[in-house]
Design a protein around this motif. Structure first.
Motif, PDB file in Angstrom:
ATOM      1  N   ASP A  79      10.807   7.041   2.875  1.00 25.77           N
ATOM      2  CA  ASP A  79      11.941   7.962   3.020  1.00 25.77           C
ATOM      3  C   ASP A  79      13.097   7.279   3.736  1.00 25.77           C
ATOM      4  OD1 ASP A  79      11.036  10.417   1.821  1.00 25.77           O
ATOM      5  OD2 ASP A  79       9.625  10.611   3.481  1.00 25.77           O
ATOM      6  N   ARG A  80      12.786   6.452   4.731  1.00 22.59           N
ATOM      7  CA  ARG A  80      13.840   5.810   5.505  1.00 22.59           C
ATOM      8  C   ARG A  80      14.617   4.799   4.673  1.00 22.59           C
ATOM      9  NH1 ARG A  80      14.595   1.166   8.400  1.00 22.59           N
ATOM     10  NH2 ARG A  80      12.511   0.407   7.885  1.00 22.59           N
ATOM     11  N   LEU A  81      13.893   3.974   3.931  1.00 20.93           N
ATOM     12  CA  LEU A  81      14.546   2.952   3.117  1.00 20.93           C
ATOM     13  C   LEU A  81      15.039   3.491   1.776  1.00 20.93           C
ATOM     14  CD1 LEU A  81      12.014   0.015   3.662  1.00 20.93           C
ATOM     15  CD2 LEU A  81      14.316   0.197   4.633  1.00 20.93           C
ATOM     16  N   ARG A  96      -2.042 -12.203   7.567  1.00 21.16           N
ATOM     17  CA  ARG A  96      -0.673 -11.827   7.205  1.00 21.16           C
ATOM     18  C   ARG A  96      -0.666 -11.268   5.782  1.00 21.16           C
ATOM     19  NH1 ARG A  96       3.144 -14.166  10.631  1.00 21.16           N
ATOM     20  NH2 ARG A  96       4.750 -13.996   9.030  1.00 21.16           N
ATOM     21  N   LEU A  97      -0.122 -10.053   5.642  1.00 22.05           N
ATOM     22  CA  LEU A  97      -0.059  -9.414   4.332  1.00 22.05           C
ATOM     23  C   LEU A  97       1.112  -9.980   3.530  1.00 22.05           C
ATOM     24  CD1 LEU A  97      -0.759  -5.685   5.282  1.00 22.05           C
ATOM     25  CD2 LEU A  97      -2.365  -7.388   4.388  1.00 22.05           C
ATOM     26  N   MET A  98       0.904 -10.117   2.215  1.00 22.03           N
ATOM     27  CA  MET A  98       1.919 -10.706   1.364  1.00 22.03           C
ATOM     28  C   MET A  98       1.878 -10.048  -0.013  1.00 22.03           C
ATOM     29  SD  MET A  98       2.553 -14.765   0.722  1.00 22.03           S
ATOM     30  CE  MET A  98       1.081 -15.050  -0.221  1.00 22.03           C
ATOM     31  N   PRO A  99       3.029  -9.600  -0.551  1.00 22.90           N
ATOM     32  CA  PRO A  99       3.053  -9.027  -1.899  1.00 22.90           C
ATOM     33  C   PRO A  99       3.006 -10.125  -2.958  1.00 22.90           C
ATOM     34  CG  PRO A  99       5.270  -9.035  -0.994  1.00 22.90           C
ATOM     35  CD  PRO A  99       4.374  -9.553   0.087  1.00 22.90           C
ATOM     36  N   VAL A 100       2.350  -9.822  -4.068  1.00 22.20           N
ATOM     37  CA  VAL A 100       2.277 -10.750  -5.196  1.00 22.20           C
ATOM     38  C   VAL A 100       2.683 -10.009  -6.466  1.00 22.20           C
ATOM     39  CG1 VAL A 100       0.800 -12.262  -6.579  1.00 22.20           C
ATOM     40  CG2 VAL A 100       0.418 -12.070  -4.109  1.00 22.20           C
ATOM     41  N   ILE A 101       3.634 -10.585  -7.193  1.00 20.96           N
ATOM     42  CA  ILE A 101       4.051 -10.059  -8.487  1.00 20.96           C
ATOM     43  C   ILE A 101       3.306 -10.820  -9.570  1.00 20.96           C
ATOM     44  CG2 ILE A 101       5.965  -9.861 -10.124  1.00 20.96           C
ATOM     45  CD1 ILE A 101       7.853  -9.705  -7.696  1.00 20.96           C
ATOM     46  N   LEU A 126       8.856  -2.685   2.282  1.00 21.67           N
ATOM     47  CA  LEU A 126       7.953  -1.535   2.191  1.00 21.67           C
ATOM     48  C   LEU A 126       6.637  -1.811   2.925  1.00 21.67           C
ATOM     49  CD1 LEU A 126       8.536  -0.536  -1.540  1.00 21.67           C
ATOM     50  CD2 LEU A 126       9.092   0.870   0.446  1.00 21.67           C
ATOM     51  N   ILE A 127       6.089  -3.012   2.744  1.00 25.44           N
ATOM     52  CA  ILE A 127       4.835  -3.369   3.437  1.00 25.44           C
ATOM     53  C   ILE A 127       5.047  -3.405   4.943  1.00 25.44           C
ATOM     54  CG2 ILE A 127       3.208  -5.267   3.823  1.00 25.44           C
ATOM     55  CD1 ILE A 127       3.402  -5.886   0.849  1.00 25.44           C
ATOM     56  N   SER A 128       6.175  -3.990   5.366  1.00 26.21           N
ATOM     57  CA  SER A 128       6.458  -4.080   6.800  1.00 26.21           C
ATOM     58  C   SER A 128       6.500  -2.706   7.439  1.00 26.21           C
ATOM     59  CB  SER A 128       7.786  -4.815   7.020  1.00 26.21           C
ATOM     60  OG  SER A 128       7.696  -6.164   6.600  1.00 26.21           O
ATOM     61  N   GLU A 129       7.145  -1.761   6.751  1.00 34.07           N
ATOM     62  CA  GLU A 129       7.240  -0.407   7.310  1.00 34.07           C
ATOM     63  C   GLU A 129       5.897   0.308   7.268  1.00 34.07           C
ATOM     64  OE1 GLU A 129       9.102   3.341   5.448  1.00 34.07           O
ATOM     65  OE2 GLU A 129      10.677   2.533   6.736  1.00 34.07           O
ATOM     66  N   TYR A 131       2.772  -0.860   7.272  1.00 42.58           N
ATOM     67  CA  TYR A 131       1.698  -1.383   8.102  1.00 42.58           C
ATOM     68  C   TYR A 131       2.165  -1.876   9.469  1.00 42.58           C
ATOM     69  CZ  TYR A 131      -0.866  -1.166   3.730  1.00 42.58           C
ATOM     70  OH  TYR A 131      -1.454  -0.729   2.568  1.00 42.58           O
ATOM     71  N   GLY A 132       3.470  -1.797   9.728  1.00 40.75           N
ATOM     72  CA  GLY A 132       3.980  -2.226  11.019  1.00 40.75           C
ATOM     73  C   GLY A 132       3.796  -3.707  11.274  1.00 40.75           C
ATOM     74  N   VAL A 133       3.981  -4.518  10.228  1.00 38.08           N
ATOM     75  CA  VAL A 133       3.801  -5.964  10.341  1.00 38.08           C
ATOM     76  C   VAL A 133       5.076  -6.671   9.891  1.00 38.08           C
ATOM     77  CG1 VAL A 133       1.318  -5.825   9.964  1.00 38.08           C
ATOM     78  CG2 VAL A 133       2.851  -6.135   8.001  1.00 38.08           C
ATOM     79  N   ASP A 134       5.158  -7.945  10.223  1.00 38.15           N
ATOM     80  CA  ASP A 134       6.275  -8.764   9.760  1.00 38.15           C
ATOM     81  C   ASP A 134       5.850  -9.440   8.466  1.00 38.15           C
ATOM     82  OD1 ASP A 134       8.530 -10.297   9.468  1.00 38.15           O
ATOM     83  OD2 ASP A 134       7.858 -11.860  10.858  1.00 38.15           O
ATOM     84  N   CYS A 135       6.412  -8.995   7.355  1.00 42.68           N
ATOM     85  CA  CYS A 135       6.064  -9.541   6.044  1.00 42.68           C
ATOM     86  C   CYS A 135       7.206 -10.448   5.603  1.00 42.68           C
ATOM     87  CB  CYS A 135       5.835  -8.415   5.042  1.00 42.68           C
ATOM     88  SG  CYS A 135       5.329  -8.970   3.410  1.00 42.68           S
ATOM     89  N   GLY A 136       7.036 -11.743   5.765  1.00 41.34           N
ATOM     90  CA  GLY A 136       8.125 -12.676   5.502  1.00 41.34           C
ATOM     91  C   GLY A 136       7.910 -13.590   4.319  1.00 41.34           C
TER      92      GLY A 136
END
Length: 208
Positions: A79-81, A96-101, A126-129, A131-136
């Motif tokens: 909702d915020r973003l 560290r979580l990371m998205p994969v396409i 979206l992942i950062s928000e 799970y409260g992590v830094d997804c870089g």
């Protein structure tokens, strides 16, 4: 990767994927699924060479982690973003979580496509928000010829993702953004009537 008969394992994986796809989509898509499986079979040498290349570059541990998702087809809405998306895979690399396409496109000579950078940036936010992590970081798995490309999520990528979101929100509110003329315009059914002009404010915020 660990088998003495990688061709046989890949053949089985392709057949299993075809069977799963048929169970998901049903008989109306049977011919398309069969054609996709035949194409995958034809590309087996390229896929195996690509896997071997990435194994040499990344090492067994990193490659296996990238191929083994912590979550698959993960749908997230913020909702915020005011962003949403279904992420093909989310992997966990050393905590560290990371998205994969997963992309059916032919990979570029190096790096990833600009459009994939924007998607990864949106998914990373979206992942950062969530799970409260830094997804870089993110990655794209180009299945044609098989390449696995990792990429840093840059600030510029995030700005472009939010800029694209803003354009969509403007259209939802009935305000058309500046028209960007390109080579595909001639094929558009609205080409003749498209006369959207840029405003001063649009130029200012586009540069911000």
């Amino acid at each position: 990767m660990t088998s003495n008969m990688p061709e046989s394992c890949l053949d089985e994986a392709i057949r299993r994927s075809g069977s799963d796809a048929l169970a998901i989509y049903g008989e109306p898509f049977g011919r398309a699924i069969e054609a996709a499986c035949r194409e995958a079979m034809d590309r087996m040498p390229d896929i195996l060479r690509g896997l071997a290349r990435e194994r040499q570059l990344l090492g067994d541990y990193a490659l296996i982690r990238l191929l083994s998702p912590a979550s698959a087809a993960l749908s997230i809405y913020s909702d915020r973003l005011r962003l949403s998306g279904t992420i093909d895979k989310v992997v966990n690399i050393e905590g560290r979580l990371m998205p994969v396409i997963i992309s059916a496109s032919t990979p570029p000579e190096s790096g990833i496509y600009s459009s994939d950078r924007v998607r990864l940036a949106a998914y990373a936010m979206l992942i950062s928000e969530r799970y409260g992590v830094d997804c870089g970081q993110g990655a794209v798995e180009y299945v044609t010829g098989w390449r696995l490309r990792r990429a840093e999520v840059r600030y510029e990528d995030k700005r472009r993702a939010l800029y694209a979101r803003n354009r969509v929100l403007e259209m939802d509110e009935g305000r058309m953004p500046e028209a960007i003329k390109g080579k595909w315009c001639a094929r558009c059914g609205h080409h003749e009537s498209c006369s959207v002009k840029a405003s001063l404010l649009d130029s200012i915020f586009k540069k911000a």
